[in-house]
Write a protein that holds these residues in place. Sequence first.
Motif, short mmCIF file in Angstrom:
data_model
loop_
_atom_site.label_atom_id
_atom_site.label_comp_id
_atom_site.label_asym_id
_atom_site.label_seq_id
_atom_site.Cartn_x
_atom_site.Cartn_y
_atom_site.Cartn_z
N GLY A 109 0.87 -1.17 0.07
CA GLY A 109 0.08 0.01 0.04
C GLY A 109 0.87 1.35 -0.03
O GLY A 109 0.50 2.23 -0.62
N ASP B 204 -6.14 6.87 0.30
CA ASP B 204 -6.66 5.62 0.67
C ASP B 204 -7.78 5.01 -0.75
O ASP B 204 -7.59 3.73 -0.82
N LYS B 205 -8.45 5.85 -0.81
CA LYS B 205 -9.37 5.67 -1.82
C LYS B 205 -8.93 5.18 -3.05
O LYS B 205 -9.34 4.00 -3.75
N LEU C 200 -7.52 1.57 -2.98
CA LEU C 200 -8.57 0.61 -2.58
C LEU C 200 -8.98 0.40 -4.08
O LEU C 200 -9.11 -0.83 -4.35
N ASP C 201 -9.07 1.51 -4.85
CA ASP C 201 -9.64 1.17 -6.28
C ASP C 201 -8.56 0.61 -7.07
O ASP C 201 -9.00 -0.48 -7.89
N ALA D 165 -6.06 -1.60 -6.22
CA ALA D 165 -5.75 -2.72 -5.68
C ALA D 165 -6.97 -3.79 -6.12
O ALA D 165 -6.58 -4.96 -6.31
N LYS D 166 -8.10 -3.19 -5.96
CA LYS D 166 -9.09 -4.17 -6.34
C LYS D 166 -8.88 -4.42 -7.84
O LYS D 166 -9.46 -5.64 -8.43
N ASP E 255 -5.86 -6.49 -3.51
CA ASP E 255 -6.14 -5.73 -2.35
C ASP E 255 -6.15 -6.49 -1.23
O ASP E 255 -6.01 -5.92 0.03
N HIS E 256 -5.74 -7.71 -1.09
CA HIS E 256 -5.47 -8.84 -0.15
C HIS E 256 -4.11 -8.70 0.45
O HIS E 256 -3.32 -9.43 1.22
N THR F 275 -2.01 -5.78 0.35
CA THR F 275 -1.47 -4.21 0.63
C THR F 275 -0.87 -4.01 2.05
O THR F 275 -0.02 -3.18 1.95
#
Length: 370
Positions: A93, A111-112, A115-116, A118-119, A124-125, A127
Amino acid sequence: MGFLDIRNVTKSYGQLEVLHRVDISVEEGEFLVLVGPSGCGKSTLLGMIAGLEGISSGEIAIKDRVINGVHPSKRNIAMVFQSYALYPNMTVGQNITFGLEMHGVPKPERDKALLDVAKLLQIDHLTDRKPGQLSGGQRQRVAMGRALVRDPDVFLFDEPLSNLDAKLRVDMRTEIKKLHAKLKRTIVYVTHDQIEAMTLSTRIAVMNKGYIQQLGTPKEIYDTPANVFVATFMGSPAMNVVPARVVVRDGAPHAEVVLGDGSKSLLAFSQPSLAAWDGREILLGIRPEAITDPEGADRKSQNIVSLKNRVIVTEPAGSDTFVTMGLGGKDVIARMRADVDISGGDDFEFAVNMEKAVAFDPKTEERIKP
């Protein structure tokens, strides 16, 4: 005017010019691949777009803004390197959002964005992990995430898959292609791997010795190569290029080729303009898949020519069988069906799709155009 314009650009080190008057216009959302052998100048050109290399002459512009002399951080480009270049002491991250933090982006926005992205990259798992805890493919996704999170005008990829094993390279190629289809962003991608170039690009610039040899779609590059270099560099196996002589029979041009036993055979061209080369030497180019057995020949072709010749060796390759014969004093490879009944030493009736044949001038090695 394109989204990214490279206008008459050269690069010199002292008296040595290594890039020669490169002109490329890249449209918004295009996926341009720079491909060529090591030392051809492709990474140098990418570095000039990024601002890591100076421009000796010419201009580079993004969205009509000339960026010669503009600092890399002010160009709104993002680069993915071959070596990943991740900070080992930071989490995934932190690696992805480090650039945003340096540009003063508030933490909630960072952070947003993390998240976007990484997905999108399906990491995302991961980070909270460090780079040392990741596989090569996962590290490459993190490097891509760091580029994506910045929302740049142009993405630059410098041989990003060269450190991965063969299967992972194929998987990551698919991921990059899906990503481009989803984001529709402008990408300039450097590789020496012509399979990557063919599968990923909307257009390819084939480079050699600092020159653009040909710029076109994958189909144009593959079907109508500009010269012998492009013909033999692009394709696996490469295009067969053999010496031949043009002979006109009943007003139609044919390629006279020497078979493995020294006898000669005529192959009718589908390019009438080659009649002007009557009696002259040429280089005949035929892709391996255009030489097959009669049953496997292209049913849509109007010009399948029979060629009886001796088989030198066969190489089963799963879905295909590669068959080698002698033609014009060269080893010529045919690509056939896996279940074809053929062995080394056989006298075999090959089916040659002359609609796919191209001819080159042996002096200039340029394709003879219709």
